[in-house]
Design a protein around this motif. Structure first.
Motif, PDB file in Angstrom:
ATOM      1  N   ASN A   1       3.306   8.980  -4.248  1.00  0.00           N
ATOM      2  CA  ASN A   1       4.106   8.233  -5.231  1.00  0.00           C
ATOM      3  C   ASN A   1       5.604   8.459  -5.085  1.00  0.00           C
ATOM      4  O   ASN A   1       6.412   7.606  -5.462  1.00  0.00           O
ATOM      5  CB  ASN A   1       3.684   8.612  -6.665  1.00  0.00           C
ATOM      6  CG  ASN A   1       2.258   8.189  -6.958  1.00  0.00           C
ATOM      7  OD1 ASN A   1       1.654   7.460  -6.179  1.00  0.00           O
ATOM      8  ND2 ASN A   1       1.718   8.644  -8.067  1.00  0.00           N
TER       9      ASN A   1
ATOM     10  N   CYS B   1       0.846  -1.183   0.000  1.00  0.00           N
ATOM     11  CA  CYS B   1       0.000   0.000   0.000  1.00  0.00           C
ATOM     12  C   CYS B   1       0.885   1.238   0.000  1.00  0.00           C
ATOM     13  O   CYS B   1       2.099   1.127   0.189  1.00  0.00           O
ATOM     14  CB  CYS B   1      -0.928   0.002   1.217  1.00  0.00           C
ATOM     15  SG  CYS B   1      -0.048  -0.114   2.791  1.00  0.00           S
TER      16      CYS B   1
ATOM     17  N   ILE C   1      -2.181   8.602  -1.087  1.00  0.00           N
ATOM     18  CA  ILE C   1      -1.093   7.915  -1.794  1.00  0.00           C
ATOM     19  C   ILE C   1      -0.008   8.924  -2.156  1.00  0.00           C
ATOM     20  O   ILE C   1      -0.281   9.967  -2.741  1.00  0.00           O
ATOM     21  CB  ILE C   1      -1.623   7.216  -3.061  1.00  0.00           C
ATOM     22  CG1 ILE C   1      -2.620   6.120  -2.658  1.00  0.00           C
ATOM     23  CG2 ILE C   1      -0.480   6.637  -3.873  1.00  0.00           C
ATOM     24  CD1 ILE C   1      -3.344   5.487  -3.817  1.00  0.00           C
TER      25      ILE C   1
ATOM     26  N   ALA D   1       2.447  -1.119 -11.829  1.00  0.00           N
ATOM     27  CA  ALA D   1       1.363  -0.312 -12.411  1.00  0.00           C
ATOM     28  C   ALA D   1      -0.021  -0.801 -11.979  1.00  0.00           C
ATOM     29  O   ALA D   1      -0.979  -0.773 -12.742  1.00  0.00           O
ATOM     30  CB  ALA D   1       1.462  -0.302 -13.934  1.00  0.00           C
ATOM     31  N   LEU D   2      -0.099  -1.267 -10.741  1.00  0.00           N
ATOM     32  CA  LEU D   2      -1.392  -1.675 -10.191  1.00  0.00           C
ATOM     33  C   LEU D   2      -1.978  -0.517  -9.395  1.00  0.00           C
ATOM     34  O   LEU D   2      -1.310   0.459  -9.100  1.00  0.00           O
ATOM     35  CB  LEU D   2      -1.208  -2.893  -9.278  1.00  0.00           C
ATOM     36  CG  LEU D   2      -0.646  -4.155  -9.933  1.00  0.00           C
ATOM     37  CD1 LEU D   2      -0.333  -5.196  -8.873  1.00  0.00           C
ATOM     38  CD2 LEU D   2      -1.633  -4.720 -10.950  1.00  0.00           C
ATOM     39  N   SER D   3      -3.235  -0.632  -9.042  1.00  0.00           N
ATOM     40  CA  SER D   3      -3.856   0.440  -8.267  1.00  0.00           C
ATOM     41  C   SER D   3      -3.536   0.240  -6.786  1.00  0.00           C
ATOM     42  O   SER D   3      -3.909  -0.766  -6.200  1.00  0.00           O
ATOM     43  CB  SER D   3      -5.379   0.435  -8.475  1.00  0.00           C
ATOM     44  OG  SER D   3      -5.916  -0.811  -8.090  1.00  0.00           O
ATOM     45  N   CYS D   4      -2.819   1.207  -6.235  1.00  0.00           N
ATOM     46  CA  CYS D   4      -2.473   1.146  -4.806  1.00  0.00           C
ATOM     47  C   CYS D   4      -3.583   1.797  -3.992  1.00  0.00           C
ATOM     48  O   CYS D   4      -4.275   2.688  -4.482  1.00  0.00           O
ATOM     49  CB  CYS D   4      -1.163   1.885  -4.551  1.00  0.00           C
ATOM     50  SG  CYS D   4       0.276   1.018  -5.176  1.00  0.00           S
ATOM     51  N   GLN D   5      -3.707   1.355  -2.759  1.00  0.00           N
ATOM     52  CA  GLN D   5      -4.659   1.992  -1.858  1.00  0.00           C
ATOM     53  C   GLN D   5      -3.928   2.462  -0.613  1.00  0.00           C
ATOM     54  O   GLN D   5      -2.854   1.945  -0.281  1.00  0.00           O
ATOM     55  CB  GLN D   5      -5.800   1.033  -1.514  1.00  0.00           C
ATOM     56  CG  GLN D   5      -5.379  -0.250  -0.822  1.00  0.00           C
ATOM     57  CD  GLN D   5      -6.567  -1.151  -0.567  1.00  0.00           C
ATOM     58  OE1 GLN D   5      -6.534  -2.313  -0.875  1.00  0.00           O
ATOM     59  NE2 GLN D   5      -7.624  -0.616   0.026  1.00  0.00           N
TER      60      GLN D   5
ATOM     61  N   CYS E   1       3.056  -2.398  -5.747  1.00  0.00           N
ATOM     62  CA  CYS E   1       1.874  -2.070  -6.564  1.00  0.00           C
ATOM     63  C   CYS E   1       2.157  -0.882  -7.482  1.00  0.00           C
ATOM     64  O   CYS E   1       1.595  -0.801  -8.577  1.00  0.00           O
ATOM     65  CB  CYS E   1       0.667  -1.785  -5.665  1.00  0.00           C
ATOM     66  SG  CYS E   1       0.878  -0.405  -4.521  1.00  0.00           S
ATOM     67  N   LEU E   2       3.058   0.026  -7.069  1.00  0.00           N
ATOM     68  CA  LEU E   2       3.424   1.152  -7.932  1.00  0.00           C
ATOM     69  C   LEU E   2       4.310   0.701  -9.087  1.00  0.00           C
ATOM     70  O   LEU E   2       4.151   1.123 -10.223  1.00  0.00           O
ATOM     71  CB  LEU E   2       4.148   2.230  -7.130  1.00  0.00           C
ATOM     72  CG  LEU E   2       3.295   3.251  -6.372  1.00  0.00           C
ATOM     73  CD1 LEU E   2       4.185   4.268  -5.700  1.00  0.00           C
ATOM     74  CD2 LEU E   2       2.313   3.950  -7.295  1.00  0.00           C
TER      75      LEU E   2
END
Length: 202
Positions: A135, A127, A133, A146-150, A142-143
């Motif tokens: 960056n 996460c 978030i 290229a996935l969606s981080c929460q 997840c970054l």
């Protein structure tokens, strides 16, 4: 008289052997987490190892006092264990009664206090950031993939209540074993060794 003395002695010895095992377990967990880089925060590892060492010293004092029937060691053991009981009982009751808002506040304070812990949590839970978030400083996979981080708060708060109840329950259980240790030490100090002559002091 014989049974009372020896039963109390063996009970106090067994209780302190349990404390020694728990202290060795704490030291092992801290060393394992540090060795395999599961926790890179020196404060967390140092805190666990400090608690383990303190518990080991107190348990060793209790063991020596029980095996030798040493009045001084038993007195200081009883005194230290009672102080630890008061502190642990208070903390365990507080952790069991924290509201959701108080839990969230404590988590945020802990999050902002250590950047090393932030990186560990982000890497472990995959996460980014606490409530927003970020960056630029996030190290979660997840970054990179290229996935969606929460935000980490969304994941952490799902388990906070259960973890606090579990830890508070364990601490409450061990606090009662500590008051049992105080009572056994007090009783054992006032029991006379049946092997000594009738006119001898305890």
């Amino acid at each position: 008289m014989m049974c009372g003395y020896y039963c109390t002695k063996h009970s106090l010895t067994a209780l302190n052997v349990l404390y020694v095992l728990v202290s060795v377990l704490l030291l092992g967990v801290a060393s394992w987490g540090s060795l395999f880089a599961l926790v890179s925060s020196v404060q967390v590892v140092g805190g666990i190892m400090g608690v383990g060492c303190f518990l080991f010293v107190v348990a060793f004092m209790g063991l020596c006092g029980a095996l030798r029937h040493n009045q001084i060691l038993l007195f200081f053991y009883m005194l230290i264990l009672f102080v630890v009981f008061v502190m642990q009982f208070s903390v365990s009751c507080a952790s069991l009664t924290l509201s959701k808002q108080q839990q969230d506040h404590l988590l945020e304070v802990g999050w902002n206090r250590s950047e090393v812990t932030q990186r560990d949590v982000e890497r472990t839970l995959n996460c980014c950031g606490f409530t927003h978030i970020n960056n630029s400083t996030c190290t979660a996979s997840c970054l990179k993939e290229a996935l969606s981080c929460q935000p980490c708060s969304d994941i952490i708060t799902r388990y906070t209540g259960n973890i606090l109840r579990f830890v508070g329950g364990i601490a409450l259980f061990f606090s009662f074993t500590e008051i049992l240790g105080v009572w056994l030490a007090y009783r054992f100090r006032n029991l006379k060794d049946p092997r000594k002559p009738p006119g001898a002091f305890l």
